[in-house]
Every structure is written in structure tokens, then in C-alpha cells.
Design an enzyme around this catalytic site. Sequence first.
Site, mmCIF file in Angstrom:
data_model
loop_
_atom_site.group_PDB
_atom_site.id
_atom_site.type_symbol
_atom_site.label_atom_id
_atom_site.label_comp_id
_atom_site.label_asym_id
_atom_site.label_seq_id
_atom_site.Cartn_x
_atom_site.Cartn_y
_atom_site.Cartn_z
ATOM 1 N N TYR A 164 0.842 -1.207 0.000
ATOM 2 C CA TYR A 164 0.000 0.000 0.000
ATOM 3 C C TYR A 164 0.874 1.253 0.000
ATOM 4 O O TYR A 164 0.629 2.196 -0.769
ATOM 5 C CB TYR A 164 -0.876 -0.055 1.252
ATOM 6 C CG TYR A 164 -1.873 1.061 1.420
ATOM 7 C CD1 TYR A 164 -3.066 1.066 0.708
ATOM 8 C CD2 TYR A 164 -1.640 2.094 2.333
ATOM 9 C CE1 TYR A 164 -4.004 2.074 0.892
ATOM 10 C CE2 TYR A 164 -2.567 3.107 2.521
ATOM 11 C CZ TYR A 164 -3.752 3.092 1.796
ATOM 12 O OH TYR A 164 -4.668 4.094 1.990
ATOM 13 N N LYS A 168 1.027 4.079 -2.857
ATOM 14 C CA LYS A 168 0.689 5.472 -2.552
ATOM 15 C C LYS A 168 1.856 6.406 -2.887
ATOM 16 O O LYS A 168 1.649 7.554 -3.281
ATOM 17 C CB LYS A 168 0.274 5.610 -1.086
ATOM 18 C CG LYS A 168 -1.055 4.923 -0.749
ATOM 19 C CD LYS A 168 -2.185 5.403 -1.658
ATOM 20 C CE LYS A 168 -3.571 5.072 -1.146
ATOM 21 N NZ LYS A 168 -4.615 5.387 -2.138
HETATM 22 N N1 LIG Z 1 -10.127 6.122 4.997
HETATM 23 C C1 LIG Z 1 -8.951 6.655 5.266
HETATM 24 O O1 LIG Z 1 -8.681 7.110 6.391
HETATM 25 C C2 LIG Z 1 -7.913 6.722 4.188
HETATM 26 C C3 LIG Z 1 -6.612 7.147 4.531
HETATM 27 C C4 LIG Z 1 -5.662 7.275 3.547
HETATM 28 C C5 LIG Z 1 -6.007 6.985 2.228
HETATM 29 N N2 LIG Z 1 -7.263 6.554 1.931
HETATM 30 C C6 LIG Z 1 -7.560 6.230 0.537
HETATM 31 O O2 LIG Z 1 -8.817 6.760 0.169
HETATM 32 C C7 LIG Z 1 -9.387 5.926 -0.863
HETATM 33 C C8 LIG Z 1 -10.817 5.551 -0.491
HETATM 34 O O3 LIG Z 1 -10.790 4.795 0.679
HETATM 35 P P1 LIG Z 1 -12.072 4.583 1.626
HETATM 36 O O4 LIG Z 1 -11.565 4.670 2.999
HETATM 37 O O5 LIG Z 1 -13.187 5.448 1.190
HETATM 38 O O6 LIG Z 1 -12.370 3.027 1.313
HETATM 39 P P2 LIG Z 1 -13.656 2.242 0.814
HETATM 40 O O7 LIG Z 1 -13.293 0.818 0.907
HETATM 41 O O8 LIG Z 1 -14.874 2.716 1.526
HETATM 42 O O9 LIG Z 1 -13.823 2.659 -0.725
HETATM 43 C C9 LIG Z 1 -13.048 2.141 -1.753
HETATM 44 C C10 LIG Z 1 -13.948 1.932 -2.962
HETATM 45 O O10 LIG Z 1 -13.135 1.540 -4.085
HETATM 46 C C11 LIG Z 1 -13.847 0.575 -4.835
HETATM 47 N N3 LIG Z 1 -12.915 -0.243 -5.631
HETATM 48 C C12 LIG Z 1 -11.977 -1.097 -5.178
HETATM 49 N N4 LIG Z 1 -11.321 -1.683 -6.182
HETATM 50 C C13 LIG Z 1 -11.836 -1.164 -7.329
HETATM 51 C C14 LIG Z 1 -11.538 -1.356 -8.712
HETATM 52 N N5 LIG Z 1 -10.594 -2.216 -9.105
HETATM 53 N N6 LIG Z 1 -12.230 -0.643 -9.633
HETATM 54 C C15 LIG Z 1 -13.199 0.227 -9.233
HETATM 55 N N7 LIG Z 1 -13.531 0.434 -7.942
HETATM 56 C C16 LIG Z 1 -12.854 -0.246 -6.992
HETATM 57 C C17 LIG Z 1 -14.585 -0.244 -3.786
HETATM 58 O O11 LIG Z 1 -15.685 -0.962 -4.337
HETATM 59 C C18 LIG Z 1 -14.991 0.820 -2.770
HETATM 60 O O12 LIG Z 1 -16.292 1.313 -3.014
HETATM 61 C C19 LIG Z 1 -8.432 4.737 -1.021
HETATM 62 O O13 LIG Z 1 -7.563 4.958 -2.088
HETATM 63 C C20 LIG Z 1 -7.665 4.751 0.277
HETATM 64 O O14 LIG Z 1 -6.404 4.150 0.138
HETATM 65 C C21 LIG Z 1 -8.220 6.399 2.875
#
Ligand SMILES: NC(=O)c1ccc[n+]([C@@H]2O[C@H](COP(=O)([O-])OP(=O)(O)OC[C@H]3O[C@@H](n4cnc5c(N)ncnc54)[C@H](O)[C@@H]3O)[C@@H](O)[C@H]2O)c1
Length: 300
Positions: A164, A168
Site C-alpha cells: 500500500y 501510494k
Molecule cells: N479512509 C482513510 O482514512 C484513508 C486514509 C488514507 C487513504 N485513503 C484512501 O482513500 C481511498 C478511499 O478509501 P475509503 O476509505 O473510502 O475506502 P472504501 O473501501 O470505503 O472505498 C473504496 C472503494 O473503491 C472501490 N474499488 C476497489 N477496487 C476497485 C476497482 N478495481 N475498480 C473500481 N472500484 C474499486 C470499492 O468498491 C470501494 O467502493 C483509497 O484509495 C484509500 O487508500 C483512505
Amino acid sequence: MAGVLEGKAIVVTGAGSGIGRAIAIGCAAEGAKVVVADLGVSLAGEDPTSEVADAVVKEIGAAGGEAVAIADDVSTWSGGEHIVQTAVDRWGKIDGAVCVAGILRERMLFNMSEDEWDAVIRVHLKGHFTIFRHAAAIMRKQESGSLIGITSGAYAGSIAQANYSAAKGGIVSLTRSAAAGLHRYGVRANCIAPIARTRMSANVPQQIGEMGDPEDVAPMAEFLLSDASKDVTGQVYTVVAGRISVWNQPVEVRSIRKEGRWTPEEIASRFGEVGVEKMGLIERAEQYRQAAASGEKPNA
Ligand SMILES: NC(=O)c1ccc[n+]([C@@H]2O[C@H](COP(=O)([O-])OP(=O)(O)OC[C@H]3O[C@@H](n4cnc5c(N)ncnc54)[C@H](O)[C@@H]3O)[C@@H](O)[C@H]2O)c1
């Protein structure tokens, strides 16, 4: 009153849940037409369903907005192309793309399987490439557009998420490269490193001190997609609750020089002049280890 994205055509990947969903709904509320792209998979990237993207499109429609659902896979060349083309077919252009799709496969490096590495790199890093690549070709001709990558503070290193973290970090480098290469065509590229309460953050092995909601992240994406940020490119912003912070640009900080090639002995004798830069994560690793040994979640 017209929204800051009135009339713009915006693609949001991973728009079916968490942060992507909040950004898609926020963009529509600001007047954008939105492609809600989501494969509807589990946190680990399994069991796809189109219902997840459909539900968000219904929600946007019920609020009076315009959106189209697409349950394609961002990690494939054709999936990215199809998602971008959906905006062009519908609305004749693409003004912005936000790459939020992501999965998690956490494992210490020495235990990580090839599949765990490949899956995470594919969805996050290649998933940005496929969207940026196809959107950039159109935005270059339009001479306008805003690309947004979603990175994480983990890009600076992570103890139990090497795949990851590497993905990133790649997203930050890809975004900086896009910003540099597309600047002359009027196309911008920036990253957001969000921290928000979602199914993904609920699963991380450390206790996250500062936490917000996905809806706290959306306004920064809307700003970066809007004309109000027309001079902003090549930047990385942490967004959590009410805090927005800009990251520094990576630069060399000290050098040693000599005429011709160094020997290892010469480097050893003068190494103190170039030295090392402090890596806080290594100090925290011991804290993590002790907390894990006592069955607690260590502080992030
Ligand atoms: N939540 C946090 O605190 C946090 C922190 C740092 C980074 N992020 C990043 O933010 C982004 C969103 O994360 P989140 O927390 O909302 O997670 P989440 O799991 O709620 O959402 C991720 C979404 O991506 C979709 N997805 C996964 N693989 C896919 C693909 N191959 N094609 C199309 N869609 C796909 C999933 O169906 C899901 O709806 C991610 O990139 C995550 O790494 C989140």
C-alpha cells in the site's frame, strides 16, 4: 446560487462508498455531472457488484443532481478507458477525474504474497494510471482539466503495509509527473492524503489519533476541481476533519563532493558531512511492537 463545479463533467472512481461516495455526492451538489465509477468490491477487492455505484447515482438523482453509474475495474486499461469515455459520450468532455478506488491487503513484508503485492499495486497505482492516461489525452486537447490522485500519509513509509505504501508513493510520483508534463496544456494534477472514518480506516492496525468523516474530505476535492484553484498543481494535501496541510516537495538537503570517483573509505571518512535525515517511523516501530505485544492498537 450556482455551485463551484456548475456544468463540469467529473469522473470519480471508488465513488460507491466511503470517501469516493462523499466526493461524488459533493461534486454533484456543486453542480457537476458525475460518473460514479465503482466495481462494488469488498475491502480486499473481491465479490464485485454494480449495485454499489447504482445506489449512489440514485442518491444523487434524488437530490436533483445528474450522474451515471459504471461498475468497471480501474486496474485494467480498458476499464479506465471505458470510465473516462463514459463522461465524453454523455457530456462531450471531461473536466476532472478523482481516483479514489482502493483496496487493502495488509501483511508484513516478509510474509507478503505475490498476489497481495500485485493486487494492491494494480488497483491503486495502475488504477490511477489508467484514469490519468485516458483523461489526460482528452484534457490535453481541451487545454483544461484537473486530475486528483488519492494518496495516504503511508506514502512516507508503513510498517505493515509495504504494498500500500509503495502504491501510494507511486501515486505521488505519478501525480507530480502528470503536473509537470501537462502544465503547458493547462491541465493540473494534485494529490489528497485523506484520513476519514470508513470501512478501510476501521481496519488499520494502529490507533488513528486525528479522524474525520468522508464529507470533510470532499470540499478540498471540489476546490481542486474548480477554477478557483487554477494555479494549483503538483501538490499533496492532507485533509482530515477541519485540517488541511500541504506536504513539502522532495529535495536534496546536503551534499559532499570531490573531483572524480569516491572510494568507500573516503565516503566513510566524510560521511558525517552528508549524514542521515531522521526517520520517525523507525522510532515509532518499537512503540508499535510493544503495543502489539500487549494486544493494543498502537497510536499512528
Ligand atoms: N479512509 C482513510 O482514512 C484513508 C486514509 C488514507 C487513504 N485513503 C484512501 O482513500 C481511498 C478511499 O478509501 P475509503 O476509505 O473510502 O475506502 P472504501 O473501501 O470505503 O472505498 C473504496 C472503494 O473503491 C472501490 N474499488 C476497489 N477496487 C476497485 C476497482 N478495481 N475498480 C473500481 N472500484 C474499486 C470499492 O468498491 C470501494 O467502493 C483509497 O484509495 C484509500 O487508500 C483512505
